[in-house]
Write a protein that holds these residues in place. Sequence first.
Motif, PDB file in Angstrom:
ATOM      1  N   ARG A   4       0.834  -1.188   0.000  1.00 16.41           N
ATOM      2  CA  ARG A   4       0.000   0.000   0.000  1.00 16.41           C
ATOM      3  C   ARG A   4       0.874   1.245   0.000  1.00 16.41           C
ATOM      4  O   ARG A   4       1.692   1.432   0.883  1.00 16.41           O
ATOM      5  CB  ARG A   4      -0.885  -0.025   1.247  1.00 16.41           C
ATOM      6  N   LEU A 234       3.122  -6.807   8.570  1.00 20.69           N
ATOM      7  CA  LEU A 234       1.889  -6.185   9.033  1.00 20.69           C
ATOM      8  C   LEU A 234       2.258  -5.085  10.022  1.00 20.69           C
ATOM      9  O   LEU A 234       2.984  -5.335  10.984  1.00 20.69           O
ATOM     10  CB  LEU A 234       0.981  -7.202   9.717  1.00 20.69           C
ATOM     11  N   CYS A 236       0.505  -2.145  12.502  1.00 21.12           N
ATOM     12  CA  CYS A 236      -0.687  -1.542  13.102  1.00 21.12           C
ATOM     13  C   CYS A 236      -0.257  -0.253  13.800  1.00 21.12           C
ATOM     14  O   CYS A 236       0.668  -0.267  14.626  1.00 21.12           O
ATOM     15  CB  CYS A 236      -1.342  -2.484  14.113  1.00 21.12           C
ATOM     16  N   GLU A 260       1.548  -4.218   4.723  1.00 26.11           N
ATOM     17  CA  GLU A 260       0.195  -3.689   4.851  1.00 26.11           C
ATOM     18  C   GLU A 260       0.103  -2.905   6.145  1.00 26.11           C
ATOM     19  O   GLU A 260       0.545  -3.370   7.199  1.00 26.11           O
ATOM     20  CB  GLU A 260      -0.832  -4.816   4.853  1.00 26.11           C
ATOM     21  N   LYS A 262      -2.359  -1.259   8.846  1.00 25.54           N
ATOM     22  CA  LYS A 262      -3.697  -1.175   9.417  1.00 25.54           C
ATOM     23  C   LYS A 262      -3.736   0.065  10.314  1.00 25.54           C
ATOM     24  O   LYS A 262      -3.084   0.111  11.365  1.00 25.54           O
ATOM     25  CB  LYS A 262      -4.020  -2.418  10.241  1.00 25.54           C
ATOM     26  N   ILE A 264      -5.301   2.170  12.977  1.00 29.00           N
ATOM     27  CA  ILE A 264      -6.243   1.969  14.070  1.00 29.00           C
ATOM     28  C   ILE A 264      -6.865   3.316  14.411  1.00 29.00           C
ATOM     29  O   ILE A 264      -6.199   4.204  14.952  1.00 29.00           O
ATOM     30  CB  ILE A 264      -5.537   1.366  15.308  1.00 29.00           C
ATOM     31  N   GLU A 278      -9.143  -5.265  18.230  1.00 23.19           N
ATOM     32  CA  GLU A 278      -9.064  -5.053  16.785  1.00 23.19           C
ATOM     33  C   GLU A 278      -7.664  -5.380  16.262  1.00 23.19           C
ATOM     34  O   GLU A 278      -7.507  -6.134  15.292  1.00 23.19           O
ATOM     35  CB  GLU A 278      -9.410  -3.602  16.451  1.00 23.19           C
ATOM     36  N   ALA A 279      -6.642  -4.823  16.907  1.00 27.08           N
ATOM     37  CA  ALA A 279      -5.274  -5.037  16.455  1.00 27.08           C
ATOM     38  C   ALA A 279      -4.852  -6.496  16.611  1.00 27.08           C
ATOM     39  O   ALA A 279      -4.170  -7.052  15.735  1.00 27.08           O
ATOM     40  CB  ALA A 279      -4.319  -4.131  17.227  1.00 27.08           C
ATOM     41  N   TYR A 282      -6.124  -8.539  13.739  1.00 27.52           N
ATOM     42  CA  TYR A 282      -5.308  -8.408  12.534  1.00 27.52           C
ATOM     43  C   TYR A 282      -4.076  -9.312  12.617  1.00 27.52           C
ATOM     44  O   TYR A 282      -3.673  -9.938  11.627  1.00 27.52           O
ATOM     45  CB  TYR A 282      -4.872  -6.962  12.335  1.00 27.52           C
TER      46      TYR A 282
END
Length: 292
Positions: A4, A234, A236, A260, A262, A264, A278-279, A282
């Motif tokens: 991304r 990943l 976060c 990627e 994420k 938050i 949530e984290a 992931y």
Amino acid sequence: MRKRAITLLLATAAALSLLAGCGQGAGTPTPAPTPSQEAAPVRVEELWLESGGKKIYGKMYLPGEEKDSYPAVILSHGFNSNCMLNEGYAESFAKKGYAAYIFDFCGGSPSTKSDGVTTEMSVLTEYQNLSDVMDQVKALDYVDGSQLFLFGLSQGGFVSAYTAAQRPDDVKGLILFYPAFVLQEEYFEKYDSVDAIPDEEFESMGVPLGAIYAKDARSFDIYEEIGKYKGDVLICHGDKDTLVPLSYSEKAVEVYDSAELKVIQYGEHGFQGKLVKEATGYCVEFLQAHAS
């Protein structure tokens, strides 16, 4: 994993001055999920390891179901912190079938159970600690050494990212929570070279540090290193993080081949409440997608 692309934003000078090392325990509430108060379907045991003649304190979390071997995750804590803040994450991973090892960096904080003091610690001494831990965890008969993941928070994320770059073939996947890629900038701004850094102790966020901390932080550019890791990553990071602005992780996503991010929403430097869930979700999705 699809990479991304995100535009880099400049961090504020205030954030730079606040952060020589930015991690858990530096005025931030515990970010990890709270370990279950009920009988958890995991087994936990103390596991002391060694690095450079120093003893490293840690705990291994194992799934309740016994198998010949498990994929493994090594969790690294942040600046002025210890492994206790990773207990909830380790328990969550063990419940999903992973051997999860948490440990105290040598000199990682005044509260560490490992050997060493904070004035002897730097991101490179922590890299050596983590590298040595990797070798010893991989050698355990119940660990599948071909499926070893690194997980790091804040400065522990910085160190995990650097370690993966130095040992890319040994890391199946990399998970970073609000990695402290900002921590070098103060030293690049203040000093023209490593030799210009005085041989004296100083304090950062109330923690006594030695010259080795500043010198090692000034000795390389983390963004020139992390791209050496070609595996999946990943990240976060909270959009309300003022200690390590989101822009530093956005830049990392640009550097990695396969990363990627994420974001938050409403997350600060240390996730709380439902943001932890949530984290963690992931992370579990990432692990399960990569472990064979």
